[in-house]
Design a protein around this motif. Structure first.
Motif, PDB file in Angstrom:
ATOM      1  N   LEU A  16      -4.806   2.905  -8.667  1.00  0.00           N
ATOM      2  CA  LEU A  16      -3.515   2.831  -9.347  1.00  0.00           C
ATOM      3  C   LEU A  16      -3.443   3.917 -10.415  1.00  0.00           C
ATOM      4  O   LEU A  16      -4.384   4.103 -11.182  1.00  0.00           O
ATOM      5  CB  LEU A  16      -3.350   1.452  -9.985  1.00  0.00           C
ATOM      6  CG  LEU A  16      -2.183   1.239 -10.940  1.00  0.00           C
ATOM      7  CD1 LEU A  16      -0.847   1.393 -10.218  1.00  0.00           C
ATOM      8  CD2 LEU A  16      -2.289  -0.164 -11.580  1.00  0.00           C
ATOM      9  N   CYS A  19      -2.269  -4.671  -4.818  1.00  0.00           N
ATOM     10  CA  CYS A  19      -1.753  -3.443  -4.203  1.00  0.00           C
ATOM     11  C   CYS A  19      -2.823  -2.351  -4.181  1.00  0.00           C
ATOM     12  O   CYS A  19      -3.759  -2.361  -4.980  1.00  0.00           O
ATOM     13  CB  CYS A  19      -0.524  -2.938  -4.949  1.00  0.00           C
ATOM     14  SG  CYS A  19       0.937  -3.975  -4.725  1.00  0.00           S
ATOM     15  N   LYS A  20      -2.628  -1.376  -3.282  1.00  0.00           N
ATOM     16  CA  LYS A  20      -3.541  -0.246  -3.166  1.00  0.00           C
ATOM     17  C   LYS A  20      -2.745   1.053  -3.121  1.00  0.00           C
ATOM     18  O   LYS A  20      -1.685   1.116  -2.520  1.00  0.00           O
ATOM     19  CB  LYS A  20      -4.397  -0.354  -1.895  1.00  0.00           C
ATOM     20  CG  LYS A  20      -5.327  -1.552  -1.866  1.00  0.00           C
ATOM     21  CD  LYS A  20      -6.147  -1.570  -0.584  1.00  0.00           C
ATOM     22  CE  LYS A  20      -7.073  -2.764  -0.541  1.00  0.00           C
ATOM     23  NZ  LYS A  20      -7.873  -2.806   0.726  1.00  0.00           N
ATOM     24  N   CYS A  69      -5.534  -4.783  -8.182  1.00  0.00           N
ATOM     25  CA  CYS A  69      -5.084  -3.505  -7.601  1.00  0.00           C
ATOM     26  C   CYS A  69      -6.243  -2.508  -7.490  1.00  0.00           C
ATOM     27  O   CYS A  69      -7.188  -2.548  -8.279  1.00  0.00           O
ATOM     28  CB  CYS A  69      -3.977  -2.890  -8.445  1.00  0.00           C
ATOM     29  SG  CYS A  69      -2.383  -3.681  -8.219  1.00  0.00           S
ATOM     30  N   GLU A  79       0.829  -1.199   0.000  1.00  0.00           N
ATOM     31  CA  GLU A  79       0.000   0.000   0.000  1.00  0.00           C
ATOM     32  C   GLU A  79       0.868   1.256   0.000  1.00  0.00           C
ATOM     33  O   GLU A  79       1.974   1.256   0.552  1.00  0.00           O
ATOM     34  CB  GLU A  79      -0.910   0.024   1.236  1.00  0.00           C
ATOM     35  CG  GLU A  79      -1.916  -1.104   1.296  1.00  0.00           C
ATOM     36  CD  GLU A  79      -2.837  -0.986   2.494  1.00  0.00           C
ATOM     37  OE1 GLU A  79      -3.048   0.159   2.967  1.00  0.00           O
ATOM     38  OE2 GLU A  79      -3.348  -2.025   2.958  1.00  0.00           O
ATOM     39  N   ALA A 121       2.957  -6.796  -8.805  1.00  0.00           N
ATOM     40  CA  ALA A 121       2.031  -5.893  -8.105  1.00  0.00           C
ATOM     41  C   ALA A 121       0.613  -6.457  -8.011  1.00  0.00           C
ATOM     42  O   ALA A 121      -0.352  -5.832  -8.429  1.00  0.00           O
ATOM     43  CB  ALA A 121       2.011  -4.524  -8.764  1.00  0.00           C
ATOM     44  N   PHE A 164      -0.575  -6.360 -11.981  1.00  0.00           N
ATOM     45  CA  PHE A 164      -1.517  -5.491 -11.271  1.00  0.00           C
ATOM     46  C   PHE A 164      -2.868  -6.152 -11.015  1.00  0.00           C
ATOM     47  O   PHE A 164      -3.883  -5.477 -10.862  1.00  0.00           O
ATOM     48  CB  PHE A 164      -1.719  -4.173 -12.032  1.00  0.00           C
ATOM     49  CG  PHE A 164      -0.455  -3.404 -12.268  1.00  0.00           C
ATOM     50  CD1 PHE A 164       0.159  -2.724 -11.230  1.00  0.00           C
ATOM     51  CD2 PHE A 164       0.141  -3.378 -13.519  1.00  0.00           C
ATOM     52  CE1 PHE A 164       1.334  -2.025 -11.433  1.00  0.00           C
ATOM     53  CE2 PHE A 164       1.319  -2.677 -13.737  1.00  0.00           C
ATOM     54  CZ  PHE A 164       1.923  -1.994 -12.693  1.00  0.00           C
ATOM     55  N   THR A 166      -9.260  -5.141 -11.300  1.00  0.00           N
ATOM     56  CA  THR A 166      -8.840  -3.897 -10.660  1.00  0.00           C
ATOM     57  C   THR A 166     -10.027  -2.962 -10.457  1.00  0.00           C
ATOM     58  O   THR A 166     -11.096  -3.126 -11.049  1.00  0.00           O
ATOM     59  CB  THR A 166      -7.778  -3.184 -11.501  1.00  0.00           C
ATOM     60  OG1 THR A 166      -8.282  -2.969 -12.828  1.00  0.00           O
ATOM     61  CG2 THR A 166      -6.499  -4.000 -11.584  1.00  0.00           C
TER      62      THR A 166
END
Length: 291
Positions: free
Chosen positions: A158, A136-137, A155, A118, A133, A152, A174
């Motif tokens: 982003l 992730c945030k 995510c 994060e 990735a 990603f 995402t």
């Protein structure tokens, strides 16, 4: 702050639990977790040759360093990490970290790197490896270069600028991703995403931008992009031809030309999608669906 210079550290947990320490021109040889549970650590021009160098750390500044292949899973569960001018050869780095800043960092083997992190910022980072990735945030990337598939995934929040991604299945699952001024090549781009925005981008994809809720594209080029937009809600302004479009759910698609258009009335409500192409007189709406 205490300073250690030109050291050679071996054995497990060589500097375990260190605080307020500067380490320069040193080598960490065999031995796991040399700096585990450390805080307020600065390392400059150091070499890391073994596993798990930074676990459960806080406030770490890494500059001009090298993390070799066996330094895998090197930075996990750590917060407030800055890394500059560094090569990270090892895979599976950065896991469940918060507050990470990277500048001029190379990941030649980035497999499974940056998972569930994060508040991440990257500037001039190069990565090669699959599953970069995941989960992730709050990430912001500038001048990022990626060669690796499934990037990603999952995510949230982003933002990517001026980057180049060669990545199959990028941005799956995402939410709230915006990409500016970038090039993306890869099959099945963005499936199952929500709120994906692409601005001034060039994209090459087989079956790209499908199954997306709220896809926005502004001044984008699609080269060799086929069977695009299937079951997506679309607001797309394309400054090129589109090779083929398949069954968008709803929205507006503006393009120079659509070579092949496939709208199957038994699968989508064709009246919910507005299609506009350019001709010599300017713009015109497609009244008849061909292809």
């Amino acid at each position: 702050m205490e300073k250690l210079s030109q050291g050679r550290f071996t054995g497990e947990r060589a500097l375990f639990g260190s605080k307020d320490l500067m380490i320069c021109d040193s080598v960490f040889e065999d031995g796991e977790s040399p700096l585990k549970e450390s805080s307020n650590i600065s390392v400059n021009n150091c070499l890391f040759r073994w596993k798990y160098p930074f676990w459960y750390c806080d406030h770490v500044d890494i500059t001009d360093c090298s993390i070799f292949d066996m330094g895998r899973a090197g930075i996990w569960y750590s917060n407030h990490v800055s890394m500059k001018n560094t090569i990270v050869e090892a895979p599976k780095n950065f896991r469940r970290c918060k507050g990470v800043s990277l500048t001029n960092v190379d990941f030649p083997n980035a497999a499974e790197t940056f998972w569930n992190c994060e508040d991440v910022e990257m500037d001039h980072v190069v990565a090669k490896g699959d599953y970069f990735a995941m989960g992730c945030k709050n990430m912001k990337l500038w001048d990022f270069r990626l060669i690796g598939n499934y990037s990603f995934d999952g995510c949230e929040n982003l933002e990517i600028h001026n980057s180049k991604l060669l990545s199959k299945d990028a941005f799956w699952n995402t939410d709230n991703v915006t990409v500016y001024d970038s090039f993306i090549s890869g099959e099945y781009l963005g499936w199952n995403a929500k709120n994906l925005t692409l601005i001034n981008c060039t994209i090459e994809s087989l079956q790209g931008m499908c199954y997306i809720d709220n896809l926005v594209m502004k001044n984008c080029k699609l080269i060799n992009t086929t069977l695009a937009f299937e079951y997506s809600t679309v607001d797309a302004e394309i400054s090129s031809n589109i090779t083929s479009v398949l069954n968008p759910t709803s929205g507006t698609i503006i393009a120079d030309h659509i070579d092949t258009l496939i709208l199957e009335k038994d699968r989508v409500d064709v009246t919910r999608t507005r299609l506009v192409v350019k001709d010599e007189s300017g713009m015109k709406k497609l009244d008849r669906f061909e292809g």
